[in-house]
Design a protein around this motif. Structure first.
Motif: not given
Length: 227
Positions: A169-176
Motif C-alpha cells: 500500500x505504501x503506507x507506514x505502520x500505524x500499529x506494530x
C-alpha cells in the motif's frame, strides 16, 4: 399482399431486434451468458454458457447453477455477498472480519516471489492495518496453521533503513507487534514476517528477504470477485 408502410417498419424492426439478441457481442461464435436472458425468460443451451474465474474460462456449467452462484442480489444480503466472493474467487479465501485472506501453505517463496504470486492472483501481500486485524490473523494461524513458523507480509524497510512501510500500500505502520529487540536489521534484514516463538505465540520480526517462507495474500477490496 398489401403491406402498409407502418407494418413494414414493424416487421423490419422486429427482424433487427431478433438479429441483435441472437448475435454474439465479442466478434466470435461463442455466446457468453447475458443477464437479459433472465428478464426475457429465455434459455440458451447450457453447453454454450461460459464464464471466467481468474481470467481462465472454466468448464461449462448448467445455467441454473450459474444463476444461483453468480447473480445473487446484493440488497440486504451481506452474508451472501461474502460467501459469493469466496466461492467465485476460485481459491480458498478465508473471511476474517470482512477482509479476505489466502494463507499460502502449499509452497514457500522469498519475499519478492511471494509478492509476485499474490499479484498474479489479483491480490496483494498482507498489510496489517490495526491491532484487531493482527489479532484475527494470528488467532486463525494458531487455530489452524500452528505448525508453520514463518509467514511473509508486505512490510519492510527496503526503501529507507528503519522506516518500515507496507509495500503493498505504501503506507507506514500505524500499529506494530514486534518481538523486542526487533526490528534489529541483523545481517541485512529488511522484510517483515509473522514469526512463531514458543508453543503458540506469533510476533513480528524482520528477516532477510531471500528466505523462502509461506506467506499470506489478501483481498480487502471487492474487485472482480463480486461481479
Amino acid at each position: 399482399m398489401y403491406f402498409s408502410c407502418n407494418m413494414l417498419k414493424r416487421i423490419i424492426f422486429y427482424l433487427l431486434f431478433l438479429y441483435l439478441i441472437a448475435s454474439p457481442t465479442n466478434g466470435t461464435s461463442e455466446k457468453p451468458f447475458r443477464n437479459w436472458l433472465i428478464h426475457l425468460g429465455m434459455r440458451e443451451d447450457p453447453r454454450d454458457v461460459t464464464f471466467k474465474f481468474y481470467n481462465n474460462t472454466s468448464t461449462p456449467r448448467n445455467e441454473f447453477t450459474l444463476l444461483n452462484s453468480m447473480l445473487i442480489s446484493s440488497a440486504g444480503q451481506e452474508d451472501n455477498i461474502h460467501s459469493r466472493i469466496i466461492k467465485n474467487s476460485g481459491i480458498p479465501l478465508v473471511d476474517l472480519g470482512g477482509h479476505y485472506y489466502y494463507f499460502v501453505t502449499h509452497v514457500k517463496a522469498n519475499y519478492f516471489v511471494a509478492m509476485e504470486i499474490c499479484r498474479n492472483h489479483g491480490m496483494t501481500l498482507l498489510s496489517i492495518e490495526s491491532e484487531e486485524e493482527n489479532t484475527r490473523i494470528i488467532n486463525y494461524i494458531i487455530k489452524y496453521l500452528s505448525k508453520i513458523e514463518h509467514f511473509w507480509t508486505s512490510g519492510g524497510d527496503l526503501g529507507q533503513e528503519g522506516r518500515f512501510v507496507w509495500l503493498a500500500t505504501g503506507k507506514p505502520y500505524n500499529y506494530t507487534h514486534w518481538s523486542p529487540p526487533n526490528p534489529d536489521n541483523a545481517g541485512g534484514e529488511h522484510c517483515m514476517e509473522i514469526w512463531k516463538i514458543g508453543d503458540k505465540h506469533y510476533i513480528w520480526n524482520d528477516k532477510a528477504c531471500n528466505n523462502d517462507y509461506h506467506f499470506i495474500c489478501e483481498l480487502k477490496d471487492c474487485t472482480e470477485f463480486c461481479r
